[in-house]
Design a protein around this motif. Structure first.
Motif, short mmCIF file in Angstrom:
data_model
loop_
_atom_site.label_atom_id
_atom_site.label_comp_id
_atom_site.label_asym_id
_atom_site.label_seq_id
_atom_site.Cartn_x
_atom_site.Cartn_y
_atom_site.Cartn_z
N ASP A 32 0.47 6.10 13.38
CA ASP A 32 0.34 5.19 14.51
C ASP A 32 1.67 4.52 14.83
O ASP A 32 2.05 4.39 16.01
N MET A 87 -5.36 6.69 3.50
CA MET A 87 -5.41 5.69 4.56
C MET A 87 -4.02 5.29 5.05
O MET A 87 -3.84 4.87 6.19
N TRP A 88 -3.02 5.43 4.21
CA TRP A 88 -1.65 5.13 4.61
C TRP A 88 -1.14 6.08 5.68
O TRP A 88 -0.26 5.73 6.48
N TRP A 128 -2.52 7.49 8.46
CA TRP A 128 -2.75 7.19 9.87
C TRP A 128 -2.02 5.95 10.32
O TRP A 128 -1.57 5.85 11.48
N GLY A 129 -1.85 4.99 9.42
CA GLY A 129 -1.06 3.82 9.77
C GLY A 129 0.38 4.21 10.05
O GLY A 129 1.00 3.73 11.02
N GLY A 180 -11.03 1.22 13.12
CA GLY A 180 -11.74 1.63 11.92
C GLY A 180 -13.12 2.19 12.24
O GLY A 180 -13.91 1.55 12.91
N THR A 182 -10.59 7.25 19.20
CA THR A 182 -9.31 6.61 18.94
C THR A 182 -8.28 6.98 20.00
O THR A 182 -7.49 6.14 20.44
N GLN A 184 -5.43 -1.22 12.99
CA GLN A 184 -6.29 -0.48 12.06
C GLN A 184 -7.71 -1.06 12.02
O GLN A 184 -8.68 -0.33 11.90
N GLU A 185 -7.81 -2.36 12.14
CA GLU A 185 -9.13 -3.00 12.16
C GLU A 185 -9.90 -2.61 13.42
O GLU A 185 -11.11 -2.36 13.38
#
Length: 220
Positions: free
Chosen positions: A30, A23-24, A26-27, A50, A57, A46-47
Motif C-alpha cells: 500500500d 500481514m506486513w 500488504w501494508g 480489513g 479494496t 489498514q483498519e
C-alpha cells in the motif's frame, strides 16, 4: 486449547496473518503503491480495508485516493507487487504444518476462506508444499459480501460438506472473527501483531485464542 473431534468436523482458515505471517506485505505494498501517485498511506488505512475482498479494496483505493487507473489495472499492479513477496518472503505460522498433518491423520477436512485472490493463494500453498492439505479454497471474489458478513465461511463449509455448527474457524482480524461468528461457527482468534488493545478485542469476540498453533494439545 484442545480440538473436540466429536463436535468439530472441519477447520476453516483465513490466510493472511492466520496461516501465513504476511500481514506486513500488504501494508508495504500500500505504501509503495500510493507513493507512485505521490500519496502517503494514511494511518487508518489498514483498519478501513480489513476484511475487504481484493476487488472491494481496489474500489476503495480508486474512490478514496482518486486513482486514475482502472480497477483491473490496480488489481494487476498489486498482484505483480505481491507475487514475489508471497512466494519468497512469507513464512507459515508456527505449528501450521503440525496441525494440518493432524487433520489429515484424523480425516478432518480443511478449507481456506480468504479476502486474497485465488492465484496468489494457490501459489502460497504451493510454495510451502501444503496445497494438498485443503479440500477447498474460497476467495472474496466468489461470494456476494466480504467479511464481516458470513458469506465466505458459509460457502467454505458448503464446499467441504460440513454444517456450519461443526466448523471451527481460525482468524486473526476482528472482521474475520465476526464473519465466523455470524456464520454460526466456533472461532479461534490467532495472535498477529503486538497491539494489546486489538488482541484484547479479539479474545473477547472469539471462543478461543492462540499465540501459536503448537498450543493446541491434540497436535503435540
Amino acid at each position: 486449547m484442545r480440538i473436540d473431534t466429536s463436535a468439530v468436523r472441519a477447520l476453516l482458515f483465513d490466510l493472511d496473518g492466520t496461516l501465513v505471517d504476511s500481514m506486513w506485505v500488504w501494508g508495504a505494498i500500500d505504501i509503495e503503491y500510493l507513493a507512485r501517485f505521490g500519496l502517503t498511506a494514511p494511518e487508518d488505512l489498514q483498519e478501513e480495508i480489513g476484511g475487504c475482498s481484493f476487488q472491494e479494496t481496489a474500489v476503495y483505493f480508486k474512490e478514496r485516493f482518486h486513482i486514475p487507473d482502472s480497477l483491473e489495472k490496480i488489481c494487476a499492479d498489486w498482484t505483480q507487487m505481491a507475487w514475489d513477496k508471497y512466494t519468497r518472503e512469507v513464512p507459515l505460522k508456527s505449528g501450521v504444518r503440525e496441525l494440518l498433518a493432524w487433520c489429515r491423520e484424523n480425516g478432518i477436512p480443511c478449507a481456506i476462506a480468504t479476502s486474497n485472490f485465488r492465484e496468489l493463494t494457490e501459489q502460497v500453498l504451493l510454495s510451502h508444499g501444503i496445497e494438498d492439505c485443503f479440500a477447498a479454497v474460497v476467495t472474496g471474489k466468489e461470494v456476494a459480501k466480504g467479511k464481516p458478513m458470513p458469506d465466505i465461511y458459509l460457502e467454505a463449509a458448503r464446499r467441504v460438506g460440513v454444517s456450519a455448527g461443526q466448523c471451527l474457524v481460525f482468524e486473526d482480524i476482528i472482521s474475520g472473527i465476526q464473519a465466523g461468528k455470524a456464520a454460526g461457527m466456533k472461532v479461534c482468534a490467532v495472535r498477529d501483531g503486538d497491539d494489546p488493545q486489538r488482541e484484547k478485542e479479539k479474545r473477547a469476540l472469539a471462543d478461543f485464542y492462540l499465540s501459536d498453533y503448537r498450543e493446541i494439545e491434540n497436535i503435540r
